[in-house]
Design a protein around this motif. Structure first.
Motif, mmCIF file in Angstrom:
data_model
loop_
_atom_site.group_PDB
_atom_site.id
_atom_site.type_symbol
_atom_site.label_atom_id
_atom_site.label_comp_id
_atom_site.label_asym_id
_atom_site.label_seq_id
_atom_site.Cartn_x
_atom_site.Cartn_y
_atom_site.Cartn_z
ATOM 1 N N HIS A 121 0.815 -1.211 0.000
ATOM 2 C CA HIS A 121 0.000 0.000 0.000
ATOM 3 C C HIS A 121 0.844 1.255 0.000
ATOM 4 N N ASP A 122 2.133 1.079 0.338
ATOM 5 C CA ASP A 122 3.039 2.219 0.382
ATOM 6 C C ASP A 122 3.501 2.538 -1.044
ATOM 7 N N LYS A 123 3.196 3.742 -1.500
ATOM 8 C CA LYS A 123 3.499 4.070 -2.901
ATOM 9 C C LYS A 123 4.993 4.056 -3.164
ATOM 10 N N VAL A 124 5.770 4.611 -2.220
ATOM 11 C CA VAL A 124 7.223 4.672 -2.413
ATOM 12 C C VAL A 124 7.795 3.262 -2.513
ATOM 13 N N ALA A 125 7.370 2.401 -1.594
ATOM 14 C CA ALA A 125 7.887 1.035 -1.586
ATOM 15 C C ALA A 125 7.527 0.320 -2.884
ATOM 16 N N LEU A 126 6.313 0.556 -3.347
ATOM 17 C CA LEU A 126 5.859 -0.088 -4.582
ATOM 18 C C LEU A 126 6.705 0.377 -5.766
ATOM 19 N N THR A 127 6.931 1.707 -5.837
ATOM 20 C CA THR A 127 7.756 2.248 -6.914
ATOM 21 C C THR A 127 9.142 1.621 -6.876
ATOM 22 N N LEU A 128 9.727 1.558 -5.662
ATOM 23 C CA LEU A 128 11.065 0.992 -5.527
ATOM 24 C C LEU A 128 11.095 -0.431 -6.040
ATOM 25 N N MET A 129 10.071 -1.216 -5.645
ATOM 26 C CA MET A 129 10.064 -2.611 -6.060
ATOM 27 C C MET A 129 9.948 -2.720 -7.571
ATOM 28 N N ILE A 130 9.160 -1.822 -8.158
ATOM 29 C CA ILE A 130 9.033 -1.856 -9.623
ATOM 30 C C ILE A 130 10.370 -1.517 -10.280
ATOM 31 N N ILE A 131 11.049 -0.461 -9.769
ATOM 32 C CA ILE A 131 12.336 -0.074 -10.353
ATOM 33 C C ILE A 131 13.341 -1.218 -10.240
ATOM 34 N N LEU A 132 13.435 -1.789 -9.029
ATOM 35 C CA LEU A 132 14.380 -2.888 -8.835
ATOM 36 C C LEU A 132 14.013 -4.067 -9.724
#
Lengths: 314, 333
Positions: free
Chosen positions: B62-73
């Motif tokens: 649900h955390d947008k930052v964490a989700l973005t990070l996971m997508i980038i990685l």
């Protein structure tokens, strides 16, 4: 207190001994024969040479001799430069030391300031900015920072303005020392600021701060006299690892900025497989760091009243 | 028993405080009525029960930052795996045009997205090939560290007593040595290869994890569920693997995530001082090292691998922080 110090000193000595053992084993495992020359030598000559340098003795005796030499301050002779390793260290270490001290000061001052500001302005723009800087600082390796600073702040600025503000390489004059020290300091500064923020937040939420507020002390006095002084304690504990990271980081930063410090000699000796130089510098660096960590531990015991209290009760 | 205040809802808001004060003086038992107790309703489970891990993962996603990070990685990982396979060049293939700029064509008319390096190798292919090596080294080294650390720390913490004392003294001594120095030493005597880097890194890198796991196990082993498992006759191994390790898993996962950037850094650092993977293989570290010599004229040769190193380290660092928050029971909502 004395018991604590003795315990720490014993650990430090054991660690140093282990490091010397690893270095010794490395020298043994290193490929090549010290007497391999272009000319063939007879087995008798070889045996004589081995006896002359003590290579005929059992390994453990060689090790004892090696340890003895190290403690006498004899680190051998560099095969590349043909000079005593200790002489080279004596010439180049002061430069590395100056660089290290400069970046240590930058990282501590900068880190404490950033962390404190971030904690006071928690959740506001200043906090976000400080922590973004911190995360970037932790994530960008120092050699990349060094190369980028060298390119943008030294080369490009000098080209555009036609005036040398920051020399591109070297270690002459104050201006030349700023960029390397900063490049080296960035990651440690980031680590310290993150730590400082956490401990500062803890400190700001504690009871004695409420008491100080209730007493009617000014905001400034509360923060600098009470909160920061208590929050800075954990920062002291990481000074050991921070020194280590600055020291190892200096190898590459010196390489990038072409500073004639010890790190540059070390990296060159690695590339040239100058085993005596590698082992000598490793032991010197290791001993230096172990002593630094020891001093930090003892200093922490002296500075933190809680450690002293428990010891005096015993 | 549940009692309900009479008529409070009907009072206009601005008078609330006045009425509240008035009530304090004038309250009596008559002001309350018994509305009864609905046992059925109280027993209905409205929400599905959420396990600790599910809850943590839910918060993470649900955390947008964490989700973005996971997508980038995820993208970086995907590109590193797939790009070297589908690229029309191999990582050591040399074309006739050296040091090409971005998006330029060589003499044969083939497009090079990131140009070529000073030997005329395709930079784009080498970049992702390097990513593959860098990430491989990081993941494997951290994984091995983790396994050694869990076993060592678990045993030390669980057995306790003089064994623990001895094992932890050893850890203390090993951790006193600056690990990069040892890694450099080992690398100078061993033949450079991916395995060598992993071995050198894991020989000293497991210490942190061992300490962490030991501390956790020490805390956990006094708890009731361990004692009950012991009474039911579970052996040491079973208690360690089935009870203690799963309970320390959140701490371990957070630490794993934070250990990966440091492994990536170590690899890049070693490559930079000339102890990296042997040529013609590449890692992000060696690419950055090669790029520095050409930096003045072809800045992209350094910048691109440098950005990827930093981005990956940044991603894992931030993701680790987010994971820590997600697993933190104090922040559970």
């Amino acid at each position: 207190m004395l018991k604590y110090i003795i315990k720490r000193v014993c650990y430090a000595l054991l660690t140093l001994l282990l490091l010397i053992a690893i270095t010794f084993l490395m020298m043994h495992a290193a490929p090549g024969d010290p007497f391999a020359r272009n000319k063939a030598i007879t087995p008798e000559t070889k045996a004589a040479l081995n006896a002359r340098y003590g290579f005929d003795k059992p390994v453990w005796m060689q090790f004892l001799v090696y340890v003895g030499n190290v403690f006498k301050g004899d680190l051998g002779t560099s095969t590349k430069y043909g000079r005593e390793v200790t002489t080279i260290i004596g010439e180049s270490f002061p430069i590395s030391f100056e660089l290290g001290i400069r970046s240590l000061i930058i990282s501590i001052l900068g880190g404490v300031l950033l962390g404190t500001v971030a904690a006071i302005r928690r959740g506001k723009a200043a906090d976000t900015i400080a922590m973004t800087v911190a995360v970037i600082g932790v994530s960008v390796p120092s050699f990349i920072v060094a190369a980028l600073l060298q390119y943008f702040l030294a080369l490009q600025v000098n080209l555009k303005l036609g005036h040398v503000f920051f020399p591109i390489t070297g270690w002459k004059g104050e201006m030349a020392k700023i960029l390397p020290a900063f490049a080296l300091a960035l990651s440690s500064m980031a680590t310290i600021s993150r730590l400082m923020r956490t401990s500062m937040l803890d400190a700001l939420n504690s009871d004695y701060i409420k008491t100080a507020k209730a007493k009617g002390l000014s905001e400034k006095r509360i923060i600098w006299k009470h909160a920061v002084r208590n929050a800075i304690m954990p920062v002291i504990t990481v000074l050991g690892p921070i020194t280590a990271s600055i020291l190892t980081g200096a190898f590459v930063v010196e390489q990038v900025f072409n500073i004639p410090g010890m790190g540059k000699f070390f990296v060159t000796s690695i590339k040239e497989l100058d085993y005596m130089m590698i082992s000598g510098t490793t032991i010197f660096y290791g001993a230096f760091l172990i002593i630094m960590t020891l001093l930090v531990d003892i200093a922490y015991g002296i500075v933190d009243p809680r450690v002293k209290l428990t010891d005096s009760k015993e | 028993m549940r009692k309900k205040k009479k008529n409070v809802q009907n009072i206009p808001e601005k008078n609330l405080t006045e009425v509240a004060y008035a009530c304090d003086e004038a309250l009596s038992a008559d002001d309350f009525t018994w509305v009864g107790q609905d046992v059925e309703k109280g027993n209905v489970i409205v929400r599905d029960s959420v396990s600790y891990f599910k809850d943590a993962l839910r918060r993470l996603f649900h955390d947008k930052v964490a989700l973005t990070l996971m997508i980038i990685l995820g993208i970086i990982l995907f590109m590193s795996i797939v790009m070297p396979m589908i690229s029309q060049y191999t990582m050591s293939e040399i074309c006739d045009s050296h040091n090409l700029g971005l998006m330029s064509k060589d003499v044969n008319g083939n497009l090079h997205i990131l140009g070529t390096d000073n030997l005329g190798r395709d930079s784009w292919t080498r970049l992702w090939y390097g990513g593959r090596i860098s990430l491989l080294i990081a993941f494997v080294a951290v994984g091995i560290n983790c396994v050694i650390g869990i076993i060592y720390g678990g045993i030390s913490g669980f057995i306790g007593g003089w064994v623990d004392n001895l094992m932890m003294r050893f850890v203390e001594i090993v951790s006193g040595i600056p690990y990069l120095l040892v890694v450099i030493l080992l690398m100078t005597i061993m033949k450079p290869s991916i395995t060598t880097i992993i071995v050198a890194y894991t020989l000293v890198g497991w210490v942190g994890m061992a300490r962490l796991v030991r501390g956790q196990v020490m805390q956990l082993k006094e708890q009731e569920f361990v004692i009950s498992a012991l009474t039911m006759g579970a052996g040491t191994g079973r208690i360690l693997l089935r009870h203690l390790v799963p309970n320390t898993l959140s701490v371990i996962i957070v630490n794993l995530t934070l250990a990966i950037p440091s492994a990536i850094f170590t690899e890049a650092y070693l490559s930079f001082i000339g102890l990296g993977v042997p040529l013609p293989q590449a890692s992000w570290g060696t690419l950055a090292n090669d790029g520095i010599t050409n930096f003045r004229y072809y800045p992209e040769q350094l910048l691109v691998p440098a950005i990827l190193i930093s981005l990956t380290m940044l991603g894992f660092n931030l993701l680790g922080d987010k994971l820590r928050d997600a697993f933190d029971p104090k922040l559970r909502r």
